[in-house]
Write a protein that holds these residues in place. Sequence first.
Motif, PDB file in Angstrom:
ATOM      1  N   MET A 237       0.831  -1.199   0.000  1.00  0.00           N
ATOM      2  CA  MET A 237       0.000   0.000   0.000  1.00  0.00           C
ATOM      3  C   MET A 237       0.871   1.257   0.000  1.00  0.00           C
ATOM      4  N   LEU A 238       1.929   1.258   0.801  1.00  0.00           N
ATOM      5  CA  LEU A 238       2.824   2.416   0.864  1.00  0.00           C
ATOM      6  C   LEU A 238       3.501   2.673  -0.475  1.00  0.00           C
ATOM      7  N   LEU A 239       4.046   1.605  -1.079  1.00  0.00           N
ATOM      8  CA  LEU A 239       4.763   1.760  -2.345  1.00  0.00           C
ATOM      9  C   LEU A 239       3.826   2.170  -3.475  1.00  0.00           C
ATOM     10  N   LYS A 240       2.606   1.649  -3.467  1.00  0.00           N
ATOM     11  CA  LYS A 240       1.629   2.051  -4.497  1.00  0.00           C
ATOM     12  C   LYS A 240       1.229   3.512  -4.346  1.00  0.00           C
ATOM     13  N   ASN A 241       1.349   4.015  -3.101  1.00  0.00           N
ATOM     14  CA  ASN A 241       1.014   5.422  -2.844  1.00  0.00           C
ATOM     15  C   ASN A 241       2.208   6.347  -3.070  1.00  0.00           C
ATOM     16  N   VAL A 247      12.135   4.773   2.914  1.00  0.00           N
ATOM     17  CA  VAL A 247      11.259   5.042   4.061  1.00  0.00           C
ATOM     18  C   VAL A 247      10.482   3.778   4.425  1.00  0.00           C
ATOM     19  N   VAL A 248      10.007   3.054   3.394  1.00  0.00           N
ATOM     20  CA  VAL A 248       9.283   1.798   3.628  1.00  0.00           C
ATOM     21  C   VAL A 248      10.191   0.809   4.360  1.00  0.00           C
ATOM     22  N   LYS A 249      11.464   0.758   3.946  1.00  0.00           N
ATOM     23  CA  LYS A 249      12.444  -0.129   4.598  1.00  0.00           C
ATOM     24  C   LYS A 249      12.519   0.154   6.099  1.00  0.00           C
ATOM     25  N   GLY A 253      11.220  -2.130   9.309  1.00  0.00           N
ATOM     26  CA  GLY A 253      12.271  -2.654  10.177  1.00  0.00           C
ATOM     27  C   GLY A 253      13.164  -3.661   9.492  1.00  0.00           C
ATOM     28  N   HIS A 254      13.340  -3.514   8.162  1.00  0.00           N
ATOM     29  CA  HIS A 254      14.198  -4.432   7.412  1.00  0.00           C
ATOM     30  C   HIS A 254      15.670  -4.065   7.589  1.00  0.00           C
ATOM     31  N   ALA A 255      16.517  -5.082   7.665  1.00  0.00           N
ATOM     32  CA  ALA A 255      17.956  -4.843   7.770  1.00  0.00           C
ATOM     33  C   ALA A 255      18.539  -4.430   6.421  1.00  0.00           C
ATOM     34  N   SER A 256      17.949  -4.945   5.335  1.00  0.00           N
ATOM     35  CA  SER A 256      18.458  -4.667   3.996  1.00  0.00           C
ATOM     36  C   SER A 256      17.329  -4.203   3.087  1.00  0.00           C
ATOM     37  N   ILE A 257      17.644  -3.282   2.187  1.00  0.00           N
ATOM     38  CA  ILE A 257      16.630  -2.788   1.244  1.00  0.00           C
ATOM     39  C   ILE A 257      16.239  -3.878   0.245  1.00  0.00           C
ATOM     40  N   GLU A 258      17.102  -4.890   0.089  1.00  0.00           N
ATOM     41  CA  GLU A 258      16.771  -6.006  -0.801  1.00  0.00           C
ATOM     42  C   GLU A 258      15.513  -6.737  -0.329  1.00  0.00           C
ATOM     43  N   THR A 259      15.332  -6.813   0.989  1.00  0.00           N
ATOM     44  CA  THR A 259      14.134  -7.441   1.533  1.00  0.00           C
ATOM     45  C   THR A 259      12.902  -6.634   1.160  1.00  0.00           C
ATOM     46  N   THR A 260      13.024  -5.317   1.208  1.00  0.00           N
ATOM     47  CA  THR A 260      11.896  -4.433   0.882  1.00  0.00           C
ATOM     48  C   THR A 260      11.549  -4.505  -0.602  1.00  0.00           C
ATOM     49  N   MET A 261      12.531  -4.840  -1.429  1.00  0.00           N
ATOM     50  CA  MET A 261      12.337  -4.861  -2.879  1.00  0.00           C
ATOM     51  C   MET A 261      11.259  -5.845  -3.322  1.00  0.00           C
ATOM     52  N   ILE A 262      10.974  -6.883  -2.518  1.00  0.00           N
ATOM     53  CA  ILE A 262       9.958  -7.860  -2.946  1.00  0.00           C
ATOM     54  C   ILE A 262       8.576  -7.227  -3.050  1.00  0.00           C
ATOM     55  N   TYR A 263       8.404  -6.047  -2.431  1.00  0.00           N
ATOM     56  CA  TYR A 263       7.100  -5.386  -2.458  1.00  0.00           C
ATOM     57  C   TYR A 263       6.954  -4.419  -3.628  1.00  0.00           C
ATOM     58  N   THR A 264       7.970  -4.344  -4.484  1.00  0.00           N
ATOM     59  CA  THR A 264       7.895  -3.433  -5.627  1.00  0.00           C
ATOM     60  C   THR A 264       7.233  -4.098  -6.822  1.00  0.00           C
ATOM     61  N   HIS A 265       6.489  -5.192  -6.550  1.00  0.00           N
ATOM     62  CA  HIS A 265       5.778  -5.890  -7.616  1.00  0.00           C
ATOM     63  C   HIS A 265       4.667  -5.005  -8.184  1.00  0.00           C
ATOM     64  N   VAL A 266       4.217  -5.329  -9.363  1.00  0.00           N
ATOM     65  CA  VAL A 266       3.078  -4.610  -9.954  1.00  0.00           C
ATOM     66  C   VAL A 266       1.890  -5.554  -9.984  1.00  0.00           C
ATOM     67  N   ASN A 267       0.677  -4.992  -9.889  1.00  0.00           N
ATOM     68  CA  ASN A 267      -0.506  -5.849  -9.896  1.00  0.00           C
ATOM     69  C   ASN A 267      -1.061  -6.006 -11.309  1.00  0.00           C
ATOM     70  N   ASP A 268      -2.081  -6.841 -11.435  1.00  0.00           N
ATOM     71  CA  ASP A 268      -2.638  -7.155 -12.757  1.00  0.00           C
ATOM     72  C   ASP A 268      -3.203  -5.929 -13.466  1.00  0.00           C
ATOM     73  N   SER A 269      -3.868  -5.046 -12.711  1.00  0.00           N
ATOM     74  CA  SER A 269      -4.461  -3.862 -13.344  1.00  0.00           C
ATOM     75  C   SER A 269      -3.377  -2.945 -13.907  1.00  0.00           C
ATOM     76  N   GLN A 270      -2.245  -2.860 -13.200  1.00  0.00           N
ATOM     77  CA  GLN A 270      -1.130  -2.038 -13.698  1.00  0.00           C
ATOM     78  C   GLN A 270      -0.536  -2.638 -14.968  1.00  0.00           C
ATOM     79  N   LYS A 271      -0.477  -3.971 -15.026  1.00  0.00           N
ATOM     80  CA  LYS A 271       0.020  -4.640 -16.228  1.00  0.00           C
ATOM     81  C   LYS A 271      -0.911  -4.375 -17.407  1.00  0.00           C
TER      82      LYS A 271
END
Length: 286
Positions: A237-241, A247-249, A253-271
């Motif tokens: 929700m944060l990344l879509k906004n 900041v999301v990281k 409370g993630h140690a690495s931004i790589e963990t946060t990267m999994i949430y940068t997916h796009v949804n079907d409507s965006q595709k």
Amino acid sequence: MKQAGYTNATQKEYAREIEAYLQSLDGLAADAAGKMNVIAFLVSKRTTAGDRTRNRTLSAIRAFYAALIDFEMASRNPALEVKKSKTEKNKKPVYLEEEELVATLAHVGGRYRSRNIGIFLLMSYCGLRVGEIHRLNLRDFKKAKGIIEVFGKGRKWNEIPVPEVLLSVLGEVEQERIAPYRAKEDAFFVSQKGKRLSIRQIQKIAGLTFAAFKEQHPDLADMKLSCHKLRHTFATMLLKNGVDIRVVKELMGHASIETTMIYTHVNDSQKKEAMSTINIPLRAIR
């Protein structure tokens, strides 16, 4: 494990895994076991546990042997010779769309509804882990400052700004809180017996909510929802906004931004929206 700062939940889980591992040795001394004993135990779990779970088991065994070496009860760590299982990458996390999350809130019930609403909102609109909800204390709620102090993974403290509506809800929860069984109990969320609400009880509150929601939304019956999926929903929700991923990281409370990267997916409507910009020249192919 206490000295290393493992949470109580991790300590119990690791202890369970090691007990099962030692039983699998069938009388063989732990310091006499080798790489193949560790592999055999991991393979035996293949039908009941996924790759991530088996990797956690391997981590537990590695930690066990590391402790034996520290106590001079073993000379080597055979688990270090075993490679971790490959896990699926770039798999889109399960999450609720914002309107689905709102619909879910209507199904939060129970005898202590304000408490349960507070728990659900902290997971879905502040991204707290179930263990962080469990550990939250009264002194961690700083209403005047509009924040909560969260004791998260890696024994790290994290300040989370709380939305105004949620501040009001948490204020109600604090006022309606049952007098604890023990005078010194500082838990923010307590059971009907006045004890700190357990992780299992928090999961049960969420489970009953999801079950009621799915009854009204049969099209989502196959969606695997859990406390952690609410955390996925918060990050998505944060990344879509348009919130900066750094900041999301920090909020997650993630140690690495790589963990946060999994949430940068796009949804079907965006595709679909992206593909609608493609103009295939029909005249050129006929």
